[in-house]
Scaffold this active site. Structure first.
Site, short mmCIF file in Angstrom:
data_model
loop_
_atom_site.label_atom_id
_atom_site.label_comp_id
_atom_site.label_asym_id
_atom_site.label_seq_id
_atom_site.Cartn_x
_atom_site.Cartn_y
_atom_site.Cartn_z
CG ASP A 346 -104.90 19.26 -2.06
OD1 ASP A 346 -105.78 19.69 -1.99
OD2 ASP A 346 -104.04 18.73 -2.90
CG ASP A 347 -108.88 22.85 0.00
OD1 ASP A 347 -108.73 23.69 0.59
OD2 ASP A 347 -109.94 22.60 -0.67
NE ARG A 423 -114.68 21.28 -3.63
CZ ARG A 423 -113.58 21.20 -3.34
NH1 ARG A 423 -112.75 22.10 -3.49
NH2 ARG A 423 -112.92 20.09 -2.60
CD1 TRP A 457 -104.32 27.77 -10.73
CD2 TRP A 457 -102.33 28.82 -10.08
NE1 TRP A 457 -104.41 29.21 -10.96
CE2 TRP A 457 -103.18 29.67 -10.51
CE3 TRP A 457 -100.94 29.29 -9.71
CZ2 TRP A 457 -102.94 31.38 -10.48
CZ3 TRP A 457 -101.01 30.74 -9.98
CH2 TRP A 457 -101.69 31.70 -10.38
CG ASP A 458 -107.98 22.82 -7.23
OD1 ASP A 458 -108.34 22.52 -8.57
OD2 ASP A 458 -108.02 21.83 -6.41
CG HIS A 459 -110.04 27.06 -12.35
ND1 HIS A 459 -111.20 26.64 -12.86
CD2 HIS A 459 -110.19 28.48 -12.64
CE1 HIS A 459 -111.55 27.68 -13.42
NE2 HIS A 459 -111.20 28.70 -13.32
CG ASN A 460 -111.65 22.68 -7.11
OD1 ASN A 460 -111.37 21.80 -7.88
ND2 ASN A 460 -110.92 23.13 -6.08
CB CYS A 502 -104.94 20.79 -10.04
SG CYS A 502 -106.20 19.94 -9.29
CG ASP A 524 -110.18 15.39 -8.38
OD1 ASP A 524 -109.10 15.64 -8.35
OD2 ASP A 524 -111.11 16.39 -8.07
C1 DGJ Z 1 -109.91 19.27 -6.41
C2 DGJ Z 1 -108.60 18.67 -7.04
O1 DGJ Z 1 -108.38 17.78 -8.26
C3 DGJ Z 1 -108.09 17.80 -5.54
O2 DGJ Z 1 -106.98 17.10 -5.98
C4 DGJ Z 1 -108.10 18.68 -4.30
O3 DGJ Z 1 -106.98 19.43 -4.53
C5 DGJ Z 1 -109.20 19.33 -4.07
N1 DGJ Z 1 -109.70 20.12 -5.29
C6 DGJ Z 1 -109.04 20.14 -2.86
O4 DGJ Z 1 -110.09 21.05 -2.51
#
Ligand code: DGJ
Length: 724
Positions: A346-347, A423, A457-460, A502, A524
């Site tokens: 992961d990250d 974030r 593939w995340d997007h926070n 994600c 999460d």
């Molecule tokens: C948000 C994701 O939902 C988590 O599972 C994880 O990948 C974190 N980001 C990592 O920054």
């Protein structure tokens, strides 16, 4: 040339009829969307058309108002219009004339009846300088979908403010159900009565969002999972979007949706076209029937994952940003011993990303943390027989990154000032070709160097004030398309690559992104108590095999609650199973139990990931029952869970839905890893190792079996197999 007479088409599929009229004046009208009407002929369809005309009542316009799929104001319709826009205040109320219609690419005659099909209608309004292409389909799964493409044919620009498609729902449907939620508690159901006015759900997150309506249902009062006629719509788009239900003063009711456009976001120059997102419509008796149409539709996609979903370990809740080769190799060893098939880093593997404040956007393996690159870990994981997966967040950037320092102009911002951080990050302008290509090339370099089977593939963050920095114009529409394009490009360059959608957990789950992805991260929050609800409602749109469901450590990282392993693993069991737990801290007994759960999942996953979803309407809110029934009715697997303490000591009979009434089934509880703590067995329950009773499907579905006694937050599996 206008049509000489109306054209009609009847599409029939999987128990649904869609009857559409293409009129001489105006746009196509749905005469019926609902239960199959049986075979019709041209004369009956013409009479049906007449029978569905609502007569003008006092003080209304003098002609009947027929509400098109793209509702038209010129008819006298005073509900929400399909198109809102203008050319500097003109051309705001178009009157389209149909110039051509095809069904599956062939010219449509006056009458056509068939199974699934795709209707395409071309229309123009020469005075307004607009051309329209409207598509309306019924799939083999009985799912309706519609979209429109609007072209500006005049020399001056046309500003489109809103384009929504809608479908009619009869007046007997008065109860609304859609979803809401927040981070870590996505897809929470809410119900209310539809009264005169508009129930409008707007998503302005620039992504699908935690509170997306997901599927907006309108049904007969009291509809449940198994019963009650329901019509549901879903806007298949990952940017800003709407879902709505409308009941106007005439009694007419519509459900619809579309993309939500920001001010001035779509300005069509001469010859330019805006294509809407797809609006999907699912009809059925009970929410399960509505959900199963979505599942069948997704399963019919050519790209739908067909091989068994590999049991996955994601390292996030095990190590977070603390990347240490020896520790991760040890985690991989432990995972492989349990039967895990995919290991996801992961990250934190790239650039200066040691926490969430820096490095985002620099997709180069960190030489500080990984002096020999990812090879030692990737080789180790693959040597253990597991696939390797890697985390990216391609649309985002920390200001403290090489990328932002080199290209500050690639950050989405309304001008000189930057939007508020979230974030500690900003959004990259992927609509800029240079930026898009840079991200694509960096990702491709990593995906080419290492054998990577899977990208998380995340997007926070939300897209707040997301504008092109040079012009200040809104960018969410184009950004969403650029993201889809990036996913498609990477998949084309790296055949077989799977992508998980994600977004801060489950904040990007919709049928738009699912055209490009193979799994969604549901939330999460992995606390099984919360997860049960989130998963239950995620399955309203997404089949279990596309939902990432993980088993986490005993004390949950989001809520601090502690649950038995059987409840955690049982909750993850039906989806695409994974672990997210520092296995070095698990006890030998937990590891043995986990091994049993993974083995049981592998034994059942072909059923779990191809069967029909059933959720029971249990009158006692402290009890939940759901299951999966094989399409041929030969077997099923159910789970009964206790999610609270009831005022009565036993919940009564377990009615097992979805079975073939005429077949006989053996019912066997499956106590994976041992019985849950505090289980009190009913009289019919077989002794360990013995077979359960045999009963007809009709008895199991209608009379049922006494439920076992369960302590709160415990669950059991019940396997049902046809004996002949
Ligand atoms: C948000 C994701 O939902 C988590 O599972 C994880 O990948 C974190 N980001 C990592 O920054």
């Amino acid at each position: 040339m206008p049509l000489p007479s109306p054209l009609r088409v009847h599409l029939r599929s999987a128990g649904v009829s869609l009857v559409v009229e293409v009129p001489v004046r105006g746009l196509p009208v749905v005469l019926h969307w609902g239960d199959d009407l049986g075979a019709l002929d041209a004369a009956t369809a013409s009479t049906l058309s007449l029978a569905r005309v609502a007569q003008p009542m006092p003080n209304q316009v003098d002609e009947p108002v027929r509400v098109a799929v793209l509702p038209e104001h010129h008819t006298g319709w005073v509900g929400r219009p399909g198109i809102s826009g203008s050319r500097a205040g003109t051309a705001w109320t178009p009157l389209f004339t149909v110039t051509g219609a095809t069904l599956d690419g062939q010219e449509l005659g006056e009458w056509r009846e068939q199974g699934p099909g795709s209707l395409a209608v071309e229309a123009v309004d020469e005075d307004a300088g607009l051309a329209l292409r409207l598509e309306l389909e019924l799939s083999a799964a009985g799912l309706v979908r519609a979209r429109a493409a609007l072209t500006n044919t005049a020399p001056e620009a046309y500003q489109l403010d809103d384009l929504v498609l809608s479908l009619p729902v009869p007046q007997r449907a008065r109860e609304l159900l859609d979803l809401a939620g927040r981070w870590g508690k996505e897809r929470t159901p809410q119900r209310r009565e539809l009264q005169v006015g508009t129930h409008l759900r707007e998503g302005r997150h620039g992504r699908t969002g935690p509170d997306a309506a997901t599927v907006l249902h309108l049904g007969v009062p009291g509809f449940g999972f198994a019963e009650g006629e329901v019509w549901g719509v879903h806007t298949g788009w990952s940017g800003n979007h709407t879902h709505y239900a409308e009941r106007v003063f005439t009694g007419e009711q519509l459900v619809g949706g579309g993309e939500l456009l920001l001010p001035g976001e779509v300005r069509l120059g001469t010859g330019e076209t805006y294509t809407s997102s797809w609006l999907h419509g699912s009809h059925g008796h009970g929410l399960d029937a509505v959900a199963r149409r979505f599942h069948r539709e997704l399963r019919a996609r050519p790209q739908h994952p067909r091989r068994p979903r590999p049991v996955t370990l994601n390292v996030w809740e095990a190590v977070y940003f603390d990347h240490d080769l020896d520790r991760l190799r040890d985690l991989a060893d432990r995972a492989a011993r349990l039967g895990v098939e995919r290991f996801v880093l992961d990250d934190g593997w790239f650039g200066a990303r040691r926490d969430d404040s820096a490095g985002l956007g620099d997709w180069v393996v960190s030489p500080d943390v990984w002096p020999d690159g990812l090879h030692p870990l990737v080789d180790h994981v693959r040597g253990l027989g597991m696939e390797f997966g890697l985390w990216f967040e391609p649309e985002m950037v920390n200001l403290d990154s090489d990328l932002a320092r080199a290209h500050p102009e690639w950050v989405l911002a309304p001008g000189k000032r930057l939007p508020v951080t979230s974030r500690r990050q900003h959004v990259l302008d992927l609509t800029d070709e240079g930026c898009w290509t840079h991200v694509r090339d960096q990702m491709t370099a990593v995906l080419s160097e290492y054998p990577i089977a899977y990208v998380k593939w995340d997007h926070n963050r939300d897209l707040v004030e997301a504008a092109h920095r040079g012009t200040g114009r809104p960018a969410v529409h184009e950004q969403t398309l650029a993201t889809y394009r990036l996913m498609a490009d990477l998949k084309q360059r790296h055949p077989g690559l799977e992508i998980e959608s994600c977004s801060s957990g489950g904040l990007r789950i919709d049928l738009g992104v699912l055209q490009h992805t193979d799994r969604v991260w549901v939330s999460d929050c992995i606390d099984p108590f919360e997860r049960r609800q989130i998963q239950r409602w995620t399955t309203q749109l997404v089949p279990p095999e596309l939902m990432g469901t993980h088993v986490a450590s005993g004390r949950n990282h989001t809520t601090g609650r502690v649950h038995d392993l059987s409840f955690r693993a049982g909750t993850a069991f039906f989806g695409h199973l994974g672990l997210e737990w520092d296995l070095a801290r698990a006890t030998e007994q937990e590891l043995a139990e986990l091994t049993a759960w993974i083995a049981a999942h592998k034994e059942h996953r072909s059923l779990l990931h191809s069967g029909d979803l059933v959720r029971a309407d249990f009158p006692d809110a402290t009890v939940e029952l759901h299951g999966v029934v094989a399409p041929d009715g030969s077997r099923a697997l159910y789970q009964l869970a206790s999610v609270g303490r009831s005022e009565v000591s036993l919940p009564g009979a377990l009615l097992l839905p979805g079975l073939d009434a005429a077949r006989r089934y053996r019912v066997t509880p499956r106590l994976v890893g041992g019985p849950p703590h505090g289980l009190v067995r009913p009289a019919w329950w077989p002794a360990d190792g013995e077979e359960g009773p045999v009963l007809p499907g009709a008895v199991l579905t209608r009379a049922g079996l006494q439920a076992p006694g369960l302590l709160p937050e415990q669950a059991v599996l019940v396997e049902v197999t046809a004996t002949a």
